[in-house]
Design a protein around this motif. Structure first.
Motif, short mmCIF file in Angstrom:
data_model
loop_
_atom_site.label_atom_id
_atom_site.label_comp_id
_atom_site.label_asym_id
_atom_site.label_seq_id
_atom_site.Cartn_x
_atom_site.Cartn_y
_atom_site.Cartn_z
N TYR A 310 38.33 25.68 113.45
CA TYR A 310 38.47 26.64 113.87
C TYR A 310 38.43 27.29 115.49
O TYR A 310 37.82 28.08 115.63
CB TYR A 310 37.43 27.41 113.16
CG TYR A 310 37.96 28.11 111.28
CD1 TYR A 310 38.72 28.84 110.85
CD2 TYR A 310 37.24 27.20 110.72
CE1 TYR A 310 39.00 28.97 108.80
CE2 TYR A 310 36.88 27.19 109.34
CZ TYR A 310 37.87 28.23 108.88
OH TYR A 310 38.01 27.96 107.15
N GLY A 311 39.49 26.99 115.57
CA GLY A 311 39.28 26.96 117.75
C GLY A 311 39.72 26.36 118.34
O GLY A 311 40.62 25.34 117.22
N ASP A 312 40.15 25.88 119.65
CA ASP A 312 41.62 25.43 119.75
C ASP A 312 40.66 24.69 121.10
O ASP A 312 39.58 25.16 121.88
CB ASP A 312 42.30 26.11 120.12
CG ASP A 312 43.44 27.15 118.95
OD1 ASP A 312 43.90 26.26 118.27
OD2 ASP A 312 43.21 28.27 118.82
N PRO A 313 41.02 23.55 121.22
CA PRO A 313 40.50 23.36 122.87
C PRO A 313 40.47 23.78 124.17
O PRO A 313 41.69 25.23 123.90
CB PRO A 313 41.14 22.07 122.50
CG PRO A 313 41.80 21.39 121.79
CD PRO A 313 42.05 22.71 120.91
N GLY A 314 39.41 23.80 124.63
CA GLY A 314 39.16 25.44 125.88
C GLY A 314 39.88 24.41 127.28
O GLY A 314 40.66 23.62 127.29
N ALA A 315 40.90 25.04 127.06
CA ALA A 315 41.94 25.48 128.42
C ALA A 315 42.13 25.23 129.17
O ALA A 315 42.99 25.26 130.61
CB ALA A 315 43.27 25.26 127.97
N GLY A 316 41.31 27.12 129.12
CA GLY A 316 40.78 27.96 130.92
C GLY A 316 40.13 29.07 129.67
O GLY A 316 39.92 29.03 129.07
N VAL A 317 39.99 29.69 130.99
CA VAL A 317 39.14 31.35 131.57
C VAL A 317 39.51 31.97 129.51
O VAL A 317 39.20 32.60 128.77
CB VAL A 317 39.41 32.16 132.46
CG1 VAL A 317 38.05 33.70 131.79
CG2 VAL A 317 38.45 31.49 133.27
#
Length: 503
Positions: A310-317
């Protein structure tokens, strides 16, 4: 010197009812229980994750509680594309560089008074005088006055090309004269304009709301709301599963599998969970050690394991819910080379347990940093007991879940508040001339596409400082009973219950 103004907005947690048509709604069958009487829809039983923290003041943490329950609204709202949309103002126009005119629709306050230009101007004036200032007004000085029978004129000290977006903030909700008594207390009970009126508040435990029949947008289909504030995510999920609730917000990912698939609604949000590194004191004052910490973290672990997909890897702000960001993102600027941590490089890491995934995120961060050679001490408390220390820079690192478009809907605003020298929510304690200059340049731009480009250029400098390491872009899970329709699944997390929500 860095300003230590504190918005105390509980920004990591958390629009108006007319937005129900702009976002996806949780479904169910068309049946409605008949316990409202006289053909009225049933009352809704709703559980919110965070209790009132500031006596339901609209200027801080509780603003989104009020908007999510359909109590308050502002002159504008946000549409699904993140643009300003009509709310109490049906239209607006710019008059020169510093003045905007907003034309009001015919609307009534819950205490019976008309929403007049004078009343709106007075309400906005109270917001500008609030201490601390609402986050939406950070760095902005404005004055409001009646400009005609239906017109409010708002003038800013400096040109503000995104004022209509700013006025969508729940912290700038319009309230009647009766809300403002002696002293600084603001009482929204019976003084707002939304489709539901607060009638009783039982401290931090529960609240009762009745339908406001004279709402300008039409009568709500539910006759009222019985709201409970349940901090324990497992308890919220259990209450939904046993039929005690109709709607439960922010179901923990660990509880998602315990709910029937038809009762789960997951929504991409503008919330990013990040590791903030104190760039002004302690271990991470050294940019090389910040770079080492960033290198030590594997963002894919958080989305896949902690958030169970239930999420996506952090790519930016900004994450995937900010649909324009990915195509405009550029490589970080000015990153330092990583240094090898020494035995004296101790990290005081903190997070809060109001969002149940965050302690687990922090545990994984701790393990990954220790594997890289850091010594880590972890502190976990309830958010309200951490915020002051975090803003004062008393931690070396902080795991924060931050809704990047909550305060104003303007992508530049979160950069100014969180990562500039005078930012009011600068937990990272970042003070970098290059960042400040990039953010200031972005703030001056009126054209939407060019402003987005400038925001991404500023993001590249912020990421280059390694004061923030994005970990995961969250999807929020809302529990919705099978009999309920019309729940507002809002990526901005400003709305939950609207005129069409019913069972």
């Amino acid at each position: 010197m860095r300003s230590h103004r504190r918005p105390r907005l509980l920004a990591p947690f958390l629009l108006v009812p007319l937005m129900a048509g702009c976002f996806a709604s949780g479904g169910g069958d068309d049946s409605a229980s008949g316990d409202g009487g006289d053909g009225d829809g049933a009352r809704l039983r709703v559980a919110l994750a965070f209790p009132p923290a500031e006596n339901l003041s609209p200027y801080g943490a509780d603003a989104t509680l009020l908007s999510r329950l359909g109590v308050t609204e502002g002159l504008t709202s946000l549409d699904a594309n993140g643009s300003a949309a009509p709310a109490l103002a049906e239209s607006w126009r710019r008059d020169g560089d510093r003045t905007w005119e907003f034309t009001l629709r015919d609307a009534t306050f819950q205490d019976g008074g008309e929403v007049t230009p004078a009343a709106v101007a007075a309400s906005l004036t109270h917001a500008t005088d609030a201490e601390p200032a609402p986050a939406a007004l950070a760095g902005v000085t404005l004055s409001a006055e009646a400009g005609g029978d239906r017109v409010v004129r708002i003038t800013t000290a400096e040109p503000d090309p995104v004022l209509p977006l700013r006025l969508s903030s729940p912290s700038l909700a319009i309230l009647s004269k009766g809300a403002y008594g002696k002293g600084s207390r603001v009482d929204p009970v019976g003084h707002a304009t939304g489709p539901f009126e607060l009638t009783k508040v039982n401290g931090a435990t529960s609240a009762s709301l009745d339908r406001f029949d004279d709402y300008w947008g039409g009568r709500a289909q539910a006759s009222g709301i019985d709201a409970r504030f349940i901090a324990d995510g497992t308890a919220r999920a259990n209450a939904l599963r046993t039929g005690e609730l109709d709607i439960a917000e922010a179901v923990p990912v660990a509880q998602a599998a315990s709910l029937d698939e038809k009762t789960r609604r997951d929504t991409a949000t503008t919330r990013t969970t990040s590791l903030l590194l104190n760039a002004s004191s302690g271990t991470f004052e050294d940019a090389g050690l910040r770079a080492a910490a960033r290198d030590a973290l594997d963002a894919s672990v958080f989305a896949k394991d902690v958030y169970e997909g239930y999420g996506d890897p952090g790519a930016g702000v900004y994450g995937p819910a900010v649909t324009w960001a990915e195509g405009k993102r550029t490589a970080p600027v000015g990153r330092a080379s990583a240094k090898k941590p020494g035995h004296v490089d101790t990290v005081n890491l903190a997070t809060y347990d109001n969002r149940p995934e965050l302690p687990e995120v922090a545990q994984v961060v701790k393990q990954q940093l220790e594997k890289a050679g850091f010594t880590v001490k972890l502190t976990v408390r309830e958010y309200s007991r951490l915020e002051g220390d975090a803003l004062d820079g008393k931690f070396d690192a902080f795991v924060l879940a931050r809704n990047t478009l909550l305060d104003t809907g303007d992508p530049v605003a979160v950069l100014a508040s969180d990562y500039t020298c005078d930012g009011g929510f600068n937990i990272a304690q970042l003070c970098d001339k290059g960042v400040d200059r990039a953010v200031a340049d972005a703030e001056k731009i009126a054209d939407t596409a060019k402003r987005q480009d400038a925001a991404m250029a500023a993001e590249a400098r912020i990421l280059g400082s390694d004061a923030v390491v994005p970990l995961v872009h969250q999807r929020i899970i809302t529990g919705v009973a099978g009999s309920v329709q019309g729940v507002v699944l809002d990526p901005y997390e400003r709305a939950l219950v609207g005129t069409g929500t019913r069972r």
